[in-house]
Design a protein around this motif. Structure first.
Motif, PDB file in Angstrom:
ATOM      1  N   GLY A  74       1.089  -1.510  -0.285  1.00 61.14           N
ATOM      2  CA  GLY A  74      -0.219  -0.343  -0.407  1.00 61.14           C
ATOM      3  C   GLY A  74       0.266   1.436   0.019  1.00 61.14           C
ATOM      4  N   ASN A  75       2.314   1.016   0.549  1.00 62.42           N
ATOM      5  CA  ASN A  75       3.209   2.534   1.160  1.00 62.42           C
ATOM      6  C   ASN A  75       3.394   2.629  -0.748  1.00 62.42           C
ATOM      7  OD1 ASN A  75       4.345   1.235   4.053  1.00 62.42           O
ATOM      8  ND2 ASN A  75       2.592   2.430   3.496  1.00 62.42           N
ATOM      9  N   VAL A  76       3.574   1.678  -1.709  1.00 60.78           N
ATOM     10  CA  VAL A  76       3.873   1.665  -3.202  1.00 60.78           C
ATOM     11  C   VAL A  76       3.296   2.277  -4.229  1.00 60.78           C
ATOM     12  CG1 VAL A  76       4.435   0.825  -4.707  1.00 60.78           C
ATOM     13  CG2 VAL A  76       5.623  -0.244  -3.092  1.00 60.78           C
ATOM     14  N   PHE A  77       1.750   2.254  -3.817  1.00 63.98           N
ATOM     15  CA  PHE A  77       0.899   2.856  -4.218  1.00 63.98           C
ATOM     16  C   PHE A  77       0.208   3.862  -3.801  1.00 63.98           C
ATOM     17  CE2 PHE A  77       0.850  -2.247  -5.619  1.00 63.98           C
ATOM     18  CZ  PHE A  77       1.007  -1.932  -7.151  1.00 63.98           C
ATOM     19  N   GLY A  78      -0.247   3.833  -2.839  1.00 68.66           N
ATOM     20  CA  GLY A  78      -0.257   5.551  -2.057  1.00 68.66           C
ATOM     21  C   GLY A  78       0.338   6.747  -2.828  1.00 68.66           C
ATOM     22  N   PRO A  79       1.492   6.666  -3.176  1.00 71.53           N
ATOM     23  CA  PRO A  79       1.721   8.165  -3.492  1.00 71.53           C
ATOM     24  C   PRO A  79       1.890   8.048  -5.164  1.00 71.53           C
ATOM     25  CG  PRO A  79       3.605   6.964  -3.102  1.00 71.53           C
ATOM     26  CD  PRO A  79       2.361   6.267  -2.451  1.00 71.53           C
ATOM     27  N   MET A  80       1.745   6.869  -5.722  1.00 72.68           N
ATOM     28  CA  MET A  80       0.493   7.134  -7.356  1.00 72.68           C
ATOM     29  C   MET A  80      -0.283   7.389  -7.088  1.00 72.68           C
ATOM     30  SD  MET A  80       2.519   3.207  -8.337  1.00 72.68           S
ATOM     31  CE  MET A  80       4.230   3.132  -8.663  1.00 72.68           C
TER      32      MET A  80
END
Length: 508
Positions: free
Chosen positions: A144-150
């Motif tokens: 989720g940390n990876v996709f959150g910024p996107m």
């Protein structure tokens, strides 16, 4: 693991994924929020800090309530709060309202997260699978940390940062559905538990006053009487906390746990591993936007070396835990993170993105080798019925110190960047008042207040000020990472002191 355990782990990973999206995604919105509400970095840092603080302060209570009434029930309760507060974030008319909504989000997440960990720790079919399950749950969060910024970058590119919080609404609903369908009701509880509201209140106010003092220090003056009184009251509350703990029925820190030297060291190891990661998650995107001129979405992609390593490494560290033991993983993790933070300080600014890339990668790798193992070591030291309490306690120390690290780093960054900006502008012969320098320092020139300052300058002077801002931000960020490197190095010492053979199961 058997099929039933796998289904439960998937449900827990989905819940963790939703929490992970919210944390890093909100960080990417900081420049857009600055512009929307005409605020500076010392104010917008509360979007992160208030969430982390309330998340941390709620976790022990959330974990203990889960032990008392069922982890599944508390997860659903927390997800309901998280859903409501996400809607509040979406409709926020002011920065103060947004900060309050983020605090409420932290309360919801604080009810969900320790119960998610406890459910995973107690419902696996074999105890030896516990470290793997913890790693998988953390992988859900870090994915989720990876996709959150996107997602936040996409929202800003669409012209409205508030759209990001609609994603929170969607994932909250999905998490509630998976909890209802895939997790069975629990039949064994500990109804005789007590909540340490006095201890949580004293500790919360102590941390809150400390964070507020670090926020307003530059404006009030670091040696001003009101600020010194604020820090004095905060210190007095920290000193009062252990005295309060001796008088309550069941304190946050149970005496039989704190008598174990290795358990105390493990709690410390849960703290210092977050300093470089938290500061990096706040400042790396801003560096890419304010210094390199990247868009929010481009910055989200640029942050991937940190966030992807956090996601992949959580699974890897979970599988390595039993083979290598926590001491070895924690030592190498802290060493790599310390070196990574130091590279941000020593590499020259003319490298551009490659100035921060090695540090991002090493901080991410270091965090993967420390966050999961330190939390798992703490939880494995207690009986299963205490898993919710210790899960909340270990992550409470994790997040409280993360918030303090960000506040300290931001205070250092603001003071250093303001000094650099003042010198650069003076050397260029541009006359700006102290109030005008403070208005533009550490922020973005897109705010109405910054526009008012820049509008009276010529085009060449405005370009000079923009270069000065970039150079000042760069210098301020470097000094923030000096603090982070020193902070993480403390964890390196604790890792050397840990004797994992004495990290015994506490009878509590």
């Amino acid at each position: 693991m058997d099929r039933s355990s796998i289904v439960k782990v998937i449900a827990l990973m989905v819940t963790g994924f939703g929490i992970g999206i919210d944390f890093t995604g909100a960080l990417m919105l900081v420049p857009a929020i600055e512009s929307s509400f005409d605020a500076d970095i010392t104010s917008t840092q509360w979007v992160l800090n208030i969430y982390a603080l309330f998340f941390a302060m709620t976790m022990v209570a959330g974990g203990r309530l889960g032990d008392m009434y069922g982890h599944r029930r508390m997860m659903l309760f927390g997800l309901s709060i998280f859903l409501f507060s996400s809607v509040m974030c979406f409709v926020s008319p002011s920065l103060d309202f947004l900060v309050i909504a983020r605090a409420l989000q932290g309360i919801g997440a604080g009810c969900v997260w320790p119960c998610t960990l406890a459910f995973g720790a107690t419902k696996v079919s074999k105890p030896e699978h516990r470290a793997l399950v913890m790693g998988l749950i953390l992988a859900g969060v870090t994915t989720g940390n990876v996709f959150g910024p996107m997602l936040s970058g996409l929202a800003v590119n669409m012209g409205e940062w508030r759209y990001f919080f609609l994603a929170n609404v969607v994932f909250s609903c999905i998490s509630m559905a998976t909890a209802l369908i895939l997790m069975e009701r629990e039949t064994q509880h500990k109804p005789d538990e007590h909540l340490d509201l006095a201890g949580m209140g004293v500790l919360s106010f102590a941390v809150l006053l400390l964070l507020y003092g670090l926020d307003v220090g530059a404006d009030w003056g670091w040696t001003s009487v009101p600020l010194l009184m604020l820090f004095f009251i905060s210190a007095a509350l920290f000193i009062l906390f252990p005295k309060v703990e001796k008088r309550v029925t069941e304190p946050l820190l149970l005496p039989q746990m704190m008598q174990n030297r290795e358990f105390r060291i493990t709690l410390g190891l849960n703290m210092f591993n977050v300093s470089a990661a938290f500061v990096g998650l706040l400042y790396f995107p801003q560096y890419m936007q304010k210094v390199l001129g990247w868009s929010t979405f481009e910055s989200a992609l640029g942050l991937a070396p940190l966030t992807v390593l956090l996601a992949v490494g959580s699974i890897v560290s979970g599988t390595l835990y039993n083979d290598f033991g926590p001491k070895r993983l924690l030592f190498w993790g802290y060493l790599i993170a310390t070196i990574g933070a130091a590279t941000i300080v020593v590499l020259p600014g003319d490298l551009g993105y490659f100035r921060i890339l090695p540090g991002m990668a090493m901080i991410g790798l270091g965090a993967t080798l420390t966050v999961g193992p330190s939390g798992t070591a703490a939880m494995c030291a207690v009986k299963p019925e205490r898993a919710g309490l210790v899960g909340g306690l270990s992550f409470m120390t994790h997040l409280v110190y993360g918030a303090i690290s960000v506040a300290c780093a931001t205070a250092i960054m603001y003071v250093v960047s303001l000094s650099e900006l003042r010198q650069y502008v003076a050397a260029s012969g541009i006359k700006l008042t102290e109030a005008e320098l403070r208005t533009i320092n550490g922020g973005t020139l897109e705010t109405p207040s910054a526009h008012a300052v820049i509008s009276r300058l010529s085009s060449s002077e405005a370009e000079t000020v923009q270069r000065a801002l970039s150079a000042a931000f760069d210098s301020g960020m470097s000094m923030a990472f000096v603090f982070s490197a020193l902070s993480v190095s403390v964890g390196l010492v604790l890792a050397l002191l840990l004797d994992e053979k004495k990290l015994h199961r506490i009878e509590s």
